[in-house]
Design an enzyme around this catalytic site. Structure first.
Site, PDB file in Angstrom:
ATOM      1  N   SER A 138     -91.965 -16.483  96.069  1.00 30.86           N
ATOM      2  CA  SER A 138     -92.423 -15.570  95.015  1.00 30.86           C
ATOM      3  C   SER A 138     -93.882 -15.890  94.731  1.00 30.86           C
ATOM      4  CB  SER A 138     -91.596 -15.807  93.741  1.00 30.86           C
ATOM      5  OG  SER A 138     -92.256 -15.307  92.600  1.00 30.86           O
ATOM      6  N   TYR A 151     -88.019 -21.177  87.142  1.00 36.81           N
ATOM      7  CA  TYR A 151     -88.115 -20.275  88.300  1.00 36.81           C
ATOM      8  C   TYR A 151     -89.274 -20.692  89.209  1.00 36.81           C
ATOM      9  CZ  TYR A 151     -88.275 -15.881  90.909  1.00 36.81           C
ATOM     10  OH  TYR A 151     -88.276 -14.940  91.916  1.00 36.81           O
TER      11      TYR A 151
HETATM   12  P1  NAD Z   1     -80.918  -9.293  92.917  1.00 40.02           P
HETATM   13  O1  NAD Z   1     -80.477  -9.944  91.635  1.00 40.02           O
HETATM   14  O2  NAD Z   1     -81.022  -7.809  92.960  1.00 40.02           O
HETATM   15  O3  NAD Z   1     -79.972  -9.796  94.087  1.00 40.02           O
HETATM   16  C1  NAD Z   1     -79.669 -11.144  94.246  1.00 40.02           C
HETATM   17  C2  NAD Z   1     -78.371 -11.255  95.011  1.00 40.02           C
HETATM   18  O4  NAD Z   1     -78.078 -12.660  95.164  1.00 40.02           O
HETATM   19  C3  NAD Z   1     -77.162 -10.650  94.265  1.00 40.02           C
HETATM   20  O5  NAD Z   1     -76.405  -9.867  95.175  1.00 40.02           O
HETATM   21  C4  NAD Z   1     -76.382 -11.857  93.801  1.00 40.02           C
HETATM   22  O6  NAD Z   1     -74.978 -11.631  93.708  1.00 40.02           O
HETATM   23  C5  NAD Z   1     -76.706 -12.866  94.885  1.00 40.02           C
HETATM   24  N1  NAD Z   1     -76.497 -14.243  94.426  1.00 40.02           N
HETATM   25  C6  NAD Z   1     -76.908 -14.792  93.263  1.00 40.02           C
HETATM   26  N2  NAD Z   1     -76.475 -16.063  93.179  1.00 40.02           N
HETATM   27  C7  NAD Z   1     -75.798 -16.321  94.331  1.00 40.02           C
HETATM   28  C8  NAD Z   1     -75.103 -17.453  94.818  1.00 40.02           C
HETATM   29  N3  NAD Z   1     -75.028 -18.586  94.107  1.00 40.02           N
HETATM   30  N4  NAD Z   1     -74.505 -17.366  96.027  1.00 40.02           N
HETATM   31  C9  NAD Z   1     -74.567 -16.228  96.766  1.00 40.02           C
HETATM   32  N5  NAD Z   1     -75.201 -15.115  96.334  1.00 40.02           N
HETATM   33  C10 NAD Z   1     -75.799 -15.166  95.131  1.00 40.02           C
HETATM   34  O7  NAD Z   1     -82.324  -9.997  93.305  1.00 40.02           O
HETATM   35  P2  NAD Z   1     -83.638  -9.444  94.083  1.00 40.02           P
HETATM   36  O8  NAD Z   1     -84.594  -8.927  93.094  1.00 40.02           O
HETATM   37  O9  NAD Z   1     -83.224  -8.597  95.224  1.00 40.02           O
HETATM   38  O10 NAD Z   1     -84.252 -10.831  94.568  1.00 40.02           O
HETATM   39  C11 NAD Z   1     -83.939 -11.385  95.818  1.00 40.02           C
HETATM   40  C12 NAD Z   1     -84.820 -12.601  96.048  1.00 40.02           C
HETATM   41  O11 NAD Z   1     -86.192 -12.237  95.965  1.00 40.02           O
HETATM   42  C13 NAD Z   1     -84.614 -13.730  95.026  1.00 40.02           C
HETATM   43  O12 NAD Z   1     -84.705 -14.979  95.685  1.00 40.02           O
HETATM   44  C14 NAD Z   1     -85.789 -13.561  94.083  1.00 40.02           C
HETATM   45  O13 NAD Z   1     -86.170 -14.786  93.467  1.00 40.02           O
HETATM   46  C15 NAD Z   1     -86.853 -13.073  95.047  1.00 40.02           C
HETATM   47  N6  NAD Z   1     -87.915 -12.335  94.381  1.00 40.02           N
HETATM   48  C16 NAD Z   1     -87.634 -11.208  93.682  1.00 40.02           C
HETATM   49  C17 NAD Z   1     -88.662 -10.537  93.048  1.00 40.02           C
HETATM   50  C18 NAD Z   1     -88.423  -9.282  92.267  1.00 40.02           C
HETATM   51  O14 NAD Z   1     -89.338  -8.860  91.547  1.00 40.02           O
HETATM   52  N7  NAD Z   1     -87.268  -8.660  92.364  1.00 40.02           N
HETATM   53  C19 NAD Z   1     -89.978 -11.030  93.127  1.00 40.02           C
HETATM   54  C20 NAD Z   1     -90.227 -12.188  93.856  1.00 40.02           C
HETATM   55  C21 NAD Z   1     -89.175 -12.835  94.481  1.00 40.02           C
END
Ligand code: NAD
Length: 254
Positions: A138, A151
């Site tokens: 991130s 985070y």
């Molecule tokens: P999201 O919440 O839409 O999806 C996350 C998924 O991970 C969900 O399906 C959830 O059930 C699954 N999950 C959570 N804990 C888990 C566990 N212990 N075991 C197995 N599965 C698990 O999230 P997103 O926005 O698609 O983010 C995905 C990744 O991208 C994350 O690592 C997040 O930190 C990173 N990220 C997101 C953003 C953003 O703005 N959305 C920005 C930078 C980084």
């Protein structure tokens, strides 16, 4: 770009947001996609849609923070060509108001979950002498964000683990890179706005969109496209690198 036919791809958190978009894109490009998710119902819905569209995908219920579950899951795999460590959770807070249990929870999923997947997949990847690993970091790994103490800790660890793995397994033809998005419009972002800024959702959405110099959030499909490229043969010279995809957040916010 080269096709992914016969490639076994594991995507953690494949049931939602960025992981969901990646699952669709890799399946569309011929891969055999394995969605590993705590929320297996959502993962199953993605799988059903992929299968309806003629793609190959399976859902696996697994908590990546639990090493026994992860090792048991990987026992059923004899190949892992591409691993995408995408599952992650968010947290709002500073060092002096983050509880021990919240800090541990973020560490367990975002850091230990990645280690568990690496621990279980690398022996398979070493045997097959070649693989690609993509870790979701991130912008929080690179700049000081307000109220993101736990985070940021977890995403800094992702950047460091990426370098370590890229170094240790380069002779096995295993490439490892990370992706650092700024805000991406997913249930992750909508969820934390709803939970932390109830009643001010619209203002917060605009504020978060405007915090990118490009004045919008990314779409999950834009992150998936970068992951597809990094996993492809065309990216075979790329390892040990982080890729910001951030609408100018890191370099143009002045
Ligand atoms: P999201 O919440 O839409 O999806 C996350 C998924 O991970 C969900 O399906 C959830 O059930 C699954 N999950 C959570 N804990 C888990 C566990 N212990 N075991 C197995 N599965 C698990 O999230 P997103 O926005 O698609 O983010 C995905 C990744 O991208 C994350 O690592 C997040 O930190 C990173 N990220 C997101 C953003 C953003 O703005 N959305 C920005 C930078 C980084």
């Amino acid at each position: 770009m080269s096709k992914f036919t016969d490639k076994t791809v594991i995507i953690t958190g494949g049931g939602s947001g960025i992981g969901r978009a990646m699952s669709f894109l890799f399946a569309k490009n011929g891969a055999n996609v394995h969605l590993v998710d705590l929320d297996v119902e959502s993962a199953n819905q993605v799988v059903e849609q992929i299968n309806r569209e003629g793609g190959i995908a399976q859902a696996h219920s697994c908590d990546v923070s639990d090493q026994d579950q992860v090792v048991a899951l990987l026992n059923d795999f004899d190949r892992v060509d591409i691993l995408i460590n995408n599952a992650g959770i968010s947290h709002i807070g500073r060092a002096d108001n983050t509880s021990q249990s919240d800090f541990d929870r973020v560490y367990q999923v975002n850091v230990k979950g990645v280690y568990n997947m690496l621990y279980a997949c690398l022996p398979i990847m070493k045997k097959q002498k070649g693989a690609v690993i993509i870790n979701m970091a991130s912008i929080a790994a690179h700049v000081g964000l307000t109220d993101r103490f736990a985070y940021s800790m977890s995403k800094g660890a992702i950047a460091a683990m990426t370098l370590s793995v890229a170094r240790d397994y380069i002779d096995y033809n295993i490439r490892c890179n990370s992706i650092s998005p700024a805000r991406v419009r997913t249930p992750f972002v909508d969820g934390f706005i709803a939970n932390n800024y109830a009643g001010q959702e619209e203002q917060m959405f605009k504020k978060l969109s405007d915090s990118q110099p490009i004045k919008r959030m990314a779409q999950p499909e834009e992150i998936a496209a970068l992951a597809l490229y990094l996993a492809s043969e065309e990216a075979s010279f790329i390892t040990g690198t982080d890729y910001p995809i951030d609408g100018g957040f890191i370099t143009l916010n002045n």
